[in-house]
Enzyme design. Sequence first.
Site, PDB file in Angstrom:
ATOM      1  N   GLY A   1       0.863  -1.192   0.000  1.00 40.01           N
ATOM      2  CA  GLY A   1       0.000   0.000   0.000  1.00 40.01           C
ATOM      3  C   GLY A   1       0.883   1.219   0.000  1.00 40.01           C
ATOM      4  O   GLY A   1       1.776   1.341  -0.820  1.00 40.01           O
ATOM      5  N   GLU A   2       0.672   2.068   0.962  1.00 36.02           N
ATOM      6  CA  GLU A   2       1.481   3.287   1.076  1.00 36.02           C
ATOM      7  C   GLU A   2       1.894   3.414   2.542  1.00 36.02           C
ATOM      8  O   GLU A   2       1.060   3.650   3.405  1.00 36.02           O
ATOM      9  CB  GLU A   2       0.640   4.466   0.585  1.00 36.02           C
ATOM     10  CG  GLU A   2       1.244   5.814   0.819  1.00 36.02           C
ATOM     11  CD  GLU A   2       2.672   5.932   0.295  1.00 36.02           C
ATOM     12  OE1 GLU A   2       2.934   5.559  -0.867  1.00 36.02           O
ATOM     13  OE2 GLU A   2       3.542   6.383   1.069  1.00 36.02           O
ATOM     14  N   SER A   3       3.190   3.256   2.782  1.00 33.42           N
ATOM     15  CA  SER A   3       3.642   3.119   4.168  1.00 33.42           C
ATOM     16  C   SER A   3       3.449   4.383   4.999  1.00 33.42           C
ATOM     17  O   SER A   3       3.217   4.295   6.207  1.00 33.42           O
ATOM     18  CB  SER A   3       5.103   2.686   4.204  1.00 33.42           C
ATOM     19  OG  SER A   3       5.919   3.644   3.559  1.00 33.42           O
TER      20      SER A   3
ATOM     21  N   ILE B   1       5.911  -2.912  -7.343  1.00 30.04           N
ATOM     22  CA  ILE B   1       5.124  -1.701  -7.595  1.00 30.04           C
ATOM     23  C   ILE B   1       5.636  -0.594  -6.676  1.00 30.04           C
ATOM     24  O   ILE B   1       5.419  -0.642  -5.462  1.00 30.04           O
ATOM     25  CB  ILE B   1       3.617  -1.954  -7.339  1.00 30.04           C
ATOM     26  CG1 ILE B   1       3.123  -3.162  -8.149  1.00 30.04           C
ATOM     27  CG2 ILE B   1       2.798  -0.703  -7.673  1.00 30.04           C
ATOM     28  CD1 ILE B   1       1.753  -3.690  -7.718  1.00 30.04           C
ATOM     29  N   ARG B   2       6.344   0.373  -7.262  1.00 27.83           N
ATOM     30  CA  ARG B   2       6.956   1.450  -6.460  1.00 27.83           C
ATOM     31  C   ARG B   2       7.584   0.875  -5.180  1.00 27.83           C
ATOM     32  O   ARG B   2       7.357   1.336  -4.071  1.00 27.83           O
ATOM     33  CB  ARG B   2       5.922   2.529  -6.121  1.00 27.83           C
ATOM     34  CG  ARG B   2       5.490   3.328  -7.343  1.00 27.83           C
ATOM     35  CD  ARG B   2       4.531   4.445  -6.997  1.00 27.83           C
ATOM     36  NE  ARG B   2       3.297   3.959  -6.384  1.00 27.83           N
ATOM     37  CZ  ARG B   2       2.327   3.361  -7.055  1.00 27.83           C
ATOM     38  NH1 ARG B   2       2.413   3.173  -8.364  1.00 27.83           N
ATOM     39  NH2 ARG B   2       1.244   2.958  -6.438  1.00 27.83           N
TER      40      ARG B   2
ATOM     41  N   CYS C   1       6.143  -5.211   0.468  1.00 23.72           N
ATOM     42  CA  CYS C   1       6.266  -3.854  -0.066  1.00 23.72           C
ATOM     43  C   CYS C   1       6.098  -2.803   1.038  1.00 23.72           C
ATOM     44  O   CYS C   1       6.983  -2.681   1.866  1.00 23.72           O
ATOM     45  CB  CYS C   1       5.300  -3.667  -1.234  1.00 23.72           C
ATOM     46  SG  CYS C   1       5.821  -2.364  -2.355  1.00 23.72           S
TER      47      CYS C   1
ATOM     48  N   HIS D   1       5.194  -8.368  -4.426  1.00 25.51           N
ATOM     49  CA  HIS D   1       3.804  -8.682  -4.039  1.00 25.51           C
ATOM     50  C   HIS D   1       3.403 -10.103  -4.408  1.00 25.51           C
ATOM     51  O   HIS D   1       2.742 -10.301  -5.437  1.00 25.51           O
ATOM     52  CB  HIS D   1       2.844  -7.736  -4.756  1.00 25.51           C
ATOM     53  CG  HIS D   1       2.948  -6.309  -4.338  1.00 25.51           C
ATOM     54  ND1 HIS D   1       2.218  -5.773  -3.311  1.00 25.51           N
ATOM     55  CD2 HIS D   1       3.718  -5.304  -4.814  1.00 25.51           C
ATOM     56  CE1 HIS D   1       2.510  -4.497  -3.169  1.00 25.51           C
ATOM     57  NE2 HIS D   1       3.423  -4.185  -4.075  1.00 25.51           N
TER      58      HIS D   1
ATOM     59  N   ARG E   1      12.731   3.588   0.313  1.00 23.97           N
ATOM     60  CA  ARG E   1      11.409   3.624  -0.327  1.00 23.97           C
ATOM     61  C   ARG E   1      11.543   4.020  -1.800  1.00 23.97           C
ATOM     62  O   ARG E   1      12.419   4.790  -2.163  1.00 23.97           O
ATOM     63  CB  ARG E   1      10.496   4.629   0.376  1.00 23.97           C
ATOM     64  CG  ARG E   1      10.178   4.241   1.808  1.00 23.97           C
ATOM     65  CD  ARG E   1       9.239   5.255   2.455  1.00 23.97           C
ATOM     66  NE  ARG E   1       8.052   5.432   1.631  1.00 23.97           N
ATOM     67  CZ  ARG E   1       7.442   6.602   1.448  1.00 23.97           C
ATOM     68  NH1 ARG E   1       7.899   7.701   1.997  1.00 23.97           N
ATOM     69  NH2 ARG E   1       6.375   6.671   0.685  1.00 23.97           N
TER      70      ARG E   1
ATOM     71  N   GLU F   1       1.111 -11.710  -3.227  1.00 26.04           N
ATOM     72  CA  GLU F   1      -0.351 -11.833  -3.084  1.00 26.04           C
ATOM     73  C   GLU F   1      -1.064 -11.605  -4.408  1.00 26.04           C
ATOM     74  O   GLU F   1      -2.223 -11.959  -4.546  1.00 26.04           O
ATOM     75  CB  GLU F   1      -0.874 -10.867  -1.998  1.00 26.04           C
ATOM     76  CG  GLU F   1      -0.812  -9.376  -2.326  1.00 26.04           C
ATOM     77  CD  GLU F   1       0.557  -8.742  -2.051  1.00 26.04           C
ATOM     78  OE1 GLU F   1       1.552  -9.472  -1.908  1.00 26.04           O
ATOM     79  OE2 GLU F   1       0.606  -7.496  -2.004  1.00 26.04           O
TER      80      GLU F   1
HETATM   81  N1  LIG Z   1       3.258  -1.206  -3.526  1.00 26.32           N
HETATM   82  C1  LIG Z   1       3.665  -0.671  -2.406  1.00 26.32           C
HETATM   83  O1  LIG Z   1       3.391  -1.165  -1.307  1.00 26.32           O
HETATM   84  C2  LIG Z   1       4.405   0.620  -2.541  1.00 26.32           C
HETATM   85  C3  LIG Z   1       5.091   1.091  -1.293  1.00 26.32           C
HETATM   86  C4  LIG Z   1       5.132   2.598  -1.250  1.00 26.32           C
HETATM   87  N2  LIG Z   1       5.952   3.125  -2.291  1.00 26.32           N
HETATM   88  C5  LIG Z   1       5.602   3.053   0.127  1.00 26.32           C
HETATM   89  O2  LIG Z   1       6.568   3.712   0.255  1.00 26.32           O
HETATM   90  O3  LIG Z   1       4.968   2.742   1.080  1.00 26.32           O
END
Ligand SMILES: NC(=O)CC[C@H](N)C(=O)O
Length: 199
Positions: free
Chosen positions: A48-50, A137-138, A80, A178, A109, A180
């Site tokens: 997700g987005e930490s 993914i990022r 991630c 990921h 990150r 999942e």
């Molecule tokens: N797919 C992801 O979980 C991306 C992580 C996101 N870039 C972060 O810094 O949290």
Amino acid sequence: MTVTIGVLAVQGDVREHVAALTDLGAHVITVRRPHEVEAIDALVIPGGESTVMDKLVRAFDLQEPLRKRLADGMPAYGSCAGMIMLADRIADARADQETLGGIDMTVRRNAFGRQVDSFETELDYAGFDGSVHAVFIRAPWVEEVGEGVEVLARVRHGAAAGRIVAVRQGNLMATSFHPEVGEDRRIHAEFVRIVEQSR
Ligand SMILES: NC(=O)CC[C@H](N)C(=O)O
């Protein structure tokens, strides 16, 4: 006995992890409230987005109970953003970003850069026959690990070749990618094994 695995459900790809773990026969609950932290044998932290996840974990009064369970040896797996949440250190961290911690490592990150925001690749993964198809993914990479941390996978090709993307320290496991998404359940199965052995 069936293990109860909690999936941290404040933000991110919760559903995919619930499905993967349910496929493997685990009893899965989502974790949003402090009392739910007491009901689980292990925790999965999704992608997700930490920065957002961290804020919500604190806002929902989950940080302290989760840190306590982790310090007491509760197994956890993060993918991630979940990997970032389990890291003791973030390289160039924003001043206000905190993690739960537990794994003696520094993560960076969005490490793979804008040109390759998202990509897929084959990885060798410690203990597995055949490669793992990994979706990034990022994603973060692991910049540095302490002595007690086992490196499970590194990027094979390209500019990031050699970068660490999967680790384990005791009952804690983390991947930059990921598992999942997709059908390969070996990484979740490995985690379920760790959980079963920890009981
Ligand atoms: N797919 C992801 O979980 C991306 C992580 C996101 N870039 C972060 O810094 O949290």
